[in-house]
Design a protein around this motif. Structure first.
Motif, mmCIF file in Angstrom:
data_model
loop_
_atom_site.group_PDB
_atom_site.id
_atom_site.type_symbol
_atom_site.label_atom_id
_atom_site.label_comp_id
_atom_site.label_asym_id
_atom_site.label_seq_id
_atom_site.Cartn_x
_atom_site.Cartn_y
_atom_site.Cartn_z
ATOM 1 N N GLY A 242 12.934 69.770 62.976
ATOM 2 C CA GLY A 242 13.784 70.932 63.184
ATOM 3 C C GLY A 242 13.671 71.907 62.023
ATOM 4 O O GLY A 242 13.071 71.611 60.984
ATOM 5 N N TRP A 243 14.261 73.068 62.205
ATOM 6 C CA TRP A 243 14.190 74.091 61.155
ATOM 7 C C TRP A 243 15.322 75.074 61.396
ATOM 8 O O TRP A 243 15.685 75.351 62.538
ATOM 9 C CB TRP A 243 12.836 74.816 61.218
ATOM 10 C CG TRP A 243 12.486 75.544 59.966
ATOM 11 C CD1 TRP A 243 11.786 75.055 58.906
ATOM 12 C CD2 TRP A 243 12.817 76.894 59.630
ATOM 13 N NE1 TRP A 243 11.663 76.010 57.930
ATOM 14 C CE2 TRP A 243 12.276 77.142 58.355
ATOM 15 C CE3 TRP A 243 13.508 77.912 60.282
ATOM 16 C CZ2 TRP A 243 12.417 78.372 57.711
ATOM 17 C CZ3 TRP A 243 13.655 79.126 59.665
ATOM 18 C CH2 TRP A 243 13.108 79.347 58.393
ATOM 19 N N GLY A 244 15.890 75.591 60.331
ATOM 20 C CA GLY A 244 16.969 76.549 60.504
ATOM 21 C C GLY A 244 17.187 77.397 59.270
ATOM 22 O O GLY A 244 16.674 77.108 58.192
ATOM 23 N N VAL A 245 17.945 78.470 59.466
ATOM 24 C CA VAL A 245 18.409 79.311 58.367
ATOM 25 C C VAL A 245 19.911 79.102 58.235
ATOM 26 O O VAL A 245 20.654 79.195 59.232
ATOM 27 C CB VAL A 245 18.096 80.792 58.602
ATOM 28 C CG1 VAL A 245 18.588 81.627 57.418
ATOM 29 C CG2 VAL A 245 16.594 80.998 58.800
ATOM 30 N N PHE A 246 20.352 78.838 57.015
ATOM 31 C CA PHE A 246 21.732 78.453 56.749
ATOM 32 C C PHE A 246 22.353 79.443 55.766
ATOM 33 O O PHE A 246 21.782 79.718 54.708
ATOM 34 C CB PHE A 246 21.776 77.036 56.192
ATOM 35 C CG PHE A 246 21.107 76.029 57.087
ATOM 36 C CD1 PHE A 246 21.832 75.389 58.078
ATOM 37 C CD2 PHE A 246 19.748 75.763 56.960
ATOM 38 C CE1 PHE A 246 21.209 74.470 58.937
ATOM 39 C CE2 PHE A 246 19.118 74.848 57.804
ATOM 40 C CZ PHE A 246 19.848 74.214 58.792
ATOM 41 N N ALA A 247 23.503 79.985 56.141
ATOM 42 C CA ALA A 247 24.227 80.926 55.299
ATOM 43 C C ALA A 247 25.319 80.185 54.551
ATOM 44 O O ALA A 247 26.138 79.480 55.151
ATOM 45 C CB ALA A 247 24.825 82.058 56.134
ATOM 46 N N LEU A 248 25.340 80.361 53.226
ATOM 47 C CA LEU A 248 26.249 79.610 52.374
ATOM 48 C C LEU A 248 27.097 80.560 51.530
ATOM 49 O O LEU A 248 26.640 81.644 51.149
ATOM 50 C CB LEU A 248 25.456 78.700 51.428
ATOM 51 C CG LEU A 248 24.363 77.836 52.040
ATOM 52 C CD1 LEU A 248 23.621 77.080 50.948
ATOM 53 C CD2 LEU A 248 24.932 76.876 53.074
ATOM 54 N N LYS A 249 28.327 80.113 51.229
ATOM 55 C CA LYS A 249 29.193 80.809 50.265
ATOM 56 C C LYS A 249 29.692 79.795 49.249
ATOM 57 O O LYS A 249 30.070 78.671 49.594
ATOM 58 C CB LYS A 249 30.377 81.484 50.966
ATOM 59 C CG LYS A 249 30.023 82.803 51.616
ATOM 60 C CD LYS A 249 31.271 83.648 51.839
ATOM 61 C CE LYS A 249 30.896 85.084 52.147
ATOM 62 N NZ LYS A 249 31.905 86.026 51.677
ATOM 63 N N LYS A 250 29.720 80.227 48.001
ATOM 64 C CA LYS A 250 30.144 79.342 46.911
ATOM 65 C C LYS A 250 31.598 78.945 47.074
ATOM 66 O O LYS A 250 32.458 79.789 47.367
ATOM 67 C CB LYS A 250 29.944 80.057 45.568
ATOM 68 C CG LYS A 250 30.177 79.186 44.341
ATOM 69 C CD LYS A 250 29.019 78.235 44.107
ATOM 70 C CE LYS A 250 29.168 77.540 42.763
ATOM 71 N NZ LYS A 250 28.040 76.609 42.508
ATOM 72 N N ARG A 251 31.894 77.675 46.898
ATOM 73 C CA ARG A 251 33.286 77.221 46.979
ATOM 74 C C ARG A 251 34.067 77.651 45.746
ATOM 75 O O ARG A 251 33.508 77.724 44.661
ATOM 76 C CB ARG A 251 33.326 75.693 47.101
ATOM 77 C CG ARG A 251 32.860 75.201 48.478
ATOM 78 C CD ARG A 251 32.869 73.680 48.562
ATOM 79 N NE ARG A 251 32.492 73.258 49.919
ATOM 80 C CZ ARG A 251 32.227 72.017 50.255
ATOM 81 N NH1 ARG A 251 32.292 71.052 49.342
ATOM 82 N NH2 ARG A 251 31.900 71.701 51.486
#
Length: 251
Positions: A242-251
């Motif tokens: 599988g493959w994906g793009v993941f959007a993250l925000k700092k906790r």
């Protein structure tokens, strides 16, 4: 002057690609929408390839930014694409090694889509991107994961992994973001059709190139690749990886 460049084989194989990963142009547009990009936002794209993400998002959402890539060919194509879409005043492309590149000014979005080797893996790439990100900004990571547990070494190798531990499954990947101190806030995943558009399209490119360059020093390697790559892809990679793009925000 940067002396290193992307291997010629890679440039040949993906010379007709606009998106150099397994999310197609439709999914790339979807990603731009779900991230709620707004005019005036700034972006850094490390290992940007031919710049399709930055150029189309600048046109559609009014963002500006910089892309960095080690390929002289891809950087030139990115600049041409920016001119074609009328965003050359808003985006800039730098020929350079993305490893260690930090933006002079903090950006709203910092991305590395499918090239976490620039930071020696996920952890290092997240740390590198964070150095360019303003507080509260979005970090984008493109990464593979195992869709199914590969049953043997043939499945691992056929999925372009050196060893099974190179990737984790999707829950493991998401858990790793939390371990690093980031919230997963959006994602767009490749599907079999978008994988096909990335991978199968390379076979026609390689075969056409072979027909036109039978005496080239790369011809034997490309011939061997074309003999095995399609079957490995449909037997293993299309099923297991599988493959994906993941959007993250700092906790």
């Amino acid at each position: 002057m940067l002396e290193v460049d992307l291997p010629r084989s890679f440039v040949i194989r993906e010379q007709w690609h606009r998106v150099h990963n397994p999310i197609d142009e439709v999914k790339l547009a979807l990603l731009g929408r779900v991230l709620r990009l707004r005019p005036g936002m700034t972006m850094l794209d490390l290992a940007c390839g031919t710049g399709e993400m930055l150029c189309t998002w600048s046109r559609e959402h009014g963002i500006s930014g910089t892309g960095v890539d080690i390929s002289t060919v891809f950087v030139e194509q990115a600049r041409e694409r920016a001119a074609e879409l009328g965003v050359a005043e808003s985006v800039n492309f730098v020929h350079g090694d993305a490893a260690g590149f930090v933006s002079a000014e903090p950006v709203d979005v910092a991305a590395c889509i499918g090239a976490t080797w620039i930071g020696d893996g996920l952890d290092g790439t997240v740390e590198l991107l964070e150095r360019s990100l303003r507080p509260g900004g979005l970090l984008l990571i493109g990464e593979p994961f195992w869709r199914e547990d590969p049953p043997d070494e043939a499945a691992v190798r056929g999925s372009h992994a050196a060893k099974k531990d190179d990737f984790t499954d999707l829950p493991g990947l998401v858990a790793s973001f939390g371990r690093l101190g980031w919230d997963l806030v959006e994602m767009v995943l490749a599907d079999p059709d978008s994988w096909d558009r990335y991978t199968a399209a390379q076979w026609l490119t390689v075969r056409t190139w072979l027909d036109e360059n039978p005496e080239d020093e790369l011809a034997a390697d490309f011939r061997a690749e074309l003999d095995t790559a399609p079957l490995n892809y449909v037997r293993y990679q299309r099923r297991y990886l599988g493959w994906g793009v993941f959007a993250l925000k700092k906790r």
